[in-house]
Motif scaffolding. Structure first.
Motif, PDB file in Angstrom:
ATOM      1  N   LEU A 244     -14.927  -0.517   3.331  1.00 24.92           N
ATOM      2  CA  LEU A 244     -14.908  -1.953   3.631  1.00 24.92           C
ATOM      3  C   LEU A 244     -15.720  -2.272   4.892  1.00 24.92           C
ATOM      4  CD1 LEU A 244     -11.253  -2.955   2.710  1.00 24.92           C
ATOM      5  CD2 LEU A 244     -13.365  -3.674   1.581  1.00 24.92           C
ATOM      6  N   GLU A 245     -15.646  -1.420   5.897  1.00 26.60           N
ATOM      7  CA  GLU A 245     -16.455  -1.625   7.112  1.00 26.60           C
ATOM      8  C   GLU A 245     -17.939  -1.548   6.774  1.00 26.60           C
ATOM      9  OE1 GLU A 245     -15.712  -2.647  10.100  1.00 26.60           O
ATOM     10  OE2 GLU A 245     -13.551  -2.626   9.829  1.00 26.60           O
ATOM     11  N   ARG A 246     -18.308  -0.590   5.929  1.00 24.61           N
ATOM     12  CA  ARG A 246     -19.712  -0.469   5.511  1.00 24.61           C
ATOM     13  C   ARG A 246     -20.143  -1.702   4.729  1.00 24.61           C
ATOM     14  NH1 ARG A 246     -22.468   4.028   1.569  1.00 24.61           N
ATOM     15  NH2 ARG A 246     -24.589   3.287   1.851  1.00 24.61           N
TER      16      ARG A 246
ATOM     17  N   PHE B 135       0.809  -1.218   0.000  1.00 24.42           N
ATOM     18  CA  PHE B 135       0.000   0.000   0.000  1.00 24.42           C
ATOM     19  C   PHE B 135       0.846   1.273   0.000  1.00 24.42           C
ATOM     20  CE2 PHE B 135      -3.011  -3.144   1.714  1.00 24.42           C
ATOM     21  CZ  PHE B 135      -4.092  -2.913   0.871  1.00 24.42           C
ATOM     22  N   SER B 136       2.107   1.168  -0.362  1.00 28.39           N
ATOM     23  CA  SER B 136       3.002   2.334  -0.307  1.00 28.39           C
ATOM     24  C   SER B 136       2.571   3.463  -1.239  1.00 28.39           C
ATOM     25  CB  SER B 136       4.443   1.913  -0.610  1.00 28.39           C
ATOM     26  OG  SER B 136       4.544   1.419  -1.937  1.00 28.39           O
ATOM     27  N   ALA B 137       1.867   3.143  -2.316  1.00 26.45           N
ATOM     28  CA  ALA B 137       1.422   4.186  -3.254  1.00 26.45           C
ATOM     29  C   ALA B 137       0.106   4.835  -2.825  1.00 26.45           C
ATOM     30  CB  ALA B 137       1.269   3.599  -4.658  1.00 26.45           C
ATOM     31  N   TRP B 138      -0.508   4.320  -1.778  1.00 22.37           N
ATOM     32  CA  TRP B 138      -1.768   4.868  -1.293  1.00 22.37           C
ATOM     33  C   TRP B 138      -1.486   5.976  -0.280  1.00 22.37           C
ATOM     34  CZ3 TRP B 138      -6.790   1.895  -1.058  1.00 22.37           C
ATOM     35  CH2 TRP B 138      -6.852   0.909  -2.050  1.00 22.37           C
TER      36      TRP B 138
ATOM     37  N   ALA C  47      -5.203   9.205   3.438  1.00 25.70           N
ATOM     38  CA  ALA C  47      -6.623   9.489   3.211  1.00 25.70           C
ATOM     39  C   ALA C  47      -7.278   8.377   2.396  1.00 25.70           C
ATOM     40  CB  ALA C  47      -6.785  10.835   2.509  1.00 25.70           C
ATOM     41  N   GLU C  48      -6.578   7.864   1.377  1.00 25.98           N
ATOM     42  CA  GLU C  48      -7.126   6.771   0.570  1.00 25.98           C
ATOM     43  C   GLU C  48      -7.290   5.504   1.409  1.00 25.98           C
ATOM     44  OE1 GLU C  48      -5.496   7.674  -3.939  1.00 25.98           O
ATOM     45  OE2 GLU C  48      -4.075   6.884  -2.450  1.00 25.98           O
ATOM     46  N   LEU C  49      -6.326   5.233   2.266  1.00 26.46           N
ATOM     47  CA  LEU C  49      -6.424   4.061   3.137  1.00 26.46           C
ATOM     48  C   LEU C  49      -7.601   4.197   4.102  1.00 26.46           C
ATOM     49  CD1 LEU C  49      -2.639   3.474   3.861  1.00 26.46           C
ATOM     50  CD2 LEU C  49      -4.168   1.962   2.571  1.00 26.46           C
ATOM     51  N   ALA C  50      -7.774   5.390   4.673  1.00 27.00           N
ATOM     52  CA  ALA C  50      -8.883   5.625   5.600  1.00 27.00           C
ATOM     53  C   ALA C  50     -10.221   5.478   4.885  1.00 27.00           C
ATOM     54  CB  ALA C  50      -8.752   7.010   6.239  1.00 27.00           C
ATOM     55  N   GLU C  51     -10.305   6.029   3.674  1.00 25.35           N
ATOM     56  CA  GLU C  51     -11.546   5.941   2.903  1.00 25.35           C
ATOM     57  C   GLU C  51     -11.853   4.477   2.560  1.00 25.35           C
ATOM     58  OE1 GLU C  51     -13.488   7.442  -1.333  1.00 25.35           O
ATOM     59  OE2 GLU C  51     -11.571   8.265  -0.693  1.00 25.35           O
ATOM     60  N   ALA C  52     -10.849   3.746   2.131  1.00 25.00           N
ATOM     61  CA  ALA C  52     -11.047   2.335   1.801  1.00 25.00           C
ATOM     62  C   ALA C  52     -11.500   1.548   3.034  1.00 25.00           C
ATOM     63  CB  ALA C  52      -9.766   1.738   1.220  1.00 25.00           C
ATOM     64  N   SER C  53     -10.911   1.844   4.170  1.00 25.64           N
ATOM     65  CA  SER C  53     -11.289   1.166   5.414  1.00 25.64           C
ATOM     66  C   SER C  53     -12.747   1.440   5.760  1.00 25.64           C
ATOM     67  CB  SER C  53     -10.398   1.613   6.568  1.00 25.64           C
ATOM     68  OG  SER C  53      -9.067   1.257   6.316  1.00 25.64           O
TER      69      SER C  53
END
Length: 175
Positions: free
Chosen positions: A137-139, A122-125, A128-134
Motif C-alpha cells: 500500500l505504501e508503494r 484483520f484477526s485472520a491475517w 507477516a501478511e499485514l506487514a506485506e500489505a502495508s
C-alpha cells in the motif's frame, strides 16, 4: 475483445478501497456521534498539534472555508480551541486551532474504537501478511503520488479508434 490492463484493475481496486474506507469512517463517526470530517481533523491535530487553518486545509486536501467550518464545529463541541500564536516573530493575525483536553480524550477514545474494529477485521491475517500489505500500500501511494504529477503522454483522441493514426500501435499494446 482486449483484456483489462492490470493497472486498470488495480486502480479500480483502489477506488473500491476508498469507497469502503469512507463507509467505514461514516459508520465509525455515527457510532461515536461525531461528523466523519471531524474525525480526520481530530486525528490530524492529535498527530501534529496546533495548526493554522491554511495548514489544516492543505493537510486534509480541502478548501480553506471547509477547514475553517470543520474547525469551528470542533470548537463549538469543545474538542478544540482557536488560538493566536505568541512566539516572537509570528503573525498575530493568524489564527490556529488545537485540541482541548476534552478533544484529546475524545480522540484517544476514537482511536481505541478504530483499533478494536481493525483488530477484529484483520484477526485472520498474520503479522507477516499485514506487514506485506502495508508495504504494498505504501508503494501504491508513492506511485499514485507520482501519477498525478506526470504530464499526459498524448492527448486522448477525439475521433473513432479507427481514425486514430496510432490505432495499430494502440491495438498492439492492448493485447
Amino acid at each position: 475483445m482486449p483484456s483489462t490492463p492490470a493497472y486498470r484493475v488495480l486502480i479500480d481496486a483502489i477506488a473500491r478501497l476508498q469507497r469502503v474506507q469512507r463507509e467505514v469512517g461514516t459508520e465509525l463517526a455515527r457510532d461515536l456521534d461525531c461528523p466523519r470530517a471531524a474525525l480526520s481533523l481530530l486525528w490530524l491535530l492529535d498527530k501534529v498539534g496546533e495548526l493554522g487553518i491554511g495548514d489544516v486545509a492543505q493537510h486534509l486536501h480541502v478548501d480553506i472555508s471547509v477547514a475553517s467550518r470543520q474547525a469551528s464545529q470542533l470548537v463549538e463541541s469543545g474538542y478544540a480551541e482557536r488560538t493566536t500564536p505568541d512566539a516572537p516573530g509570528t503573525d498575530r493575525r493568524v489564527r490556529t486551532v488545537r485540541l482541548t483536553e476534552r478533544g484529546r480524550a475524545f480522540t484517544a477514545d476514537t482511536k481505541v474504537a478504530m483499533d478494536a474494529r481493525a483488530a477484529e477485521a484483520f484477526s485472520a491475517w498474520t503479522p507477516a501478511e499485514l506487514a506485506e500489505a502495508s508495504t504494498v500500500l505504501e508503494r501504491i501511494a508513492d506511485t499514485m503520488a507520482e501519477f498525478g504529477t506526470r504530464p499526459a503522454a498524448d492527448p486522448v483522441p477525439t475521433g473513432t479508434p479507427a481514425d486514430d493514426p496510432r490505432a495499430p500501435a494502440l491495438a498492439a499494446a492492448a493485447t
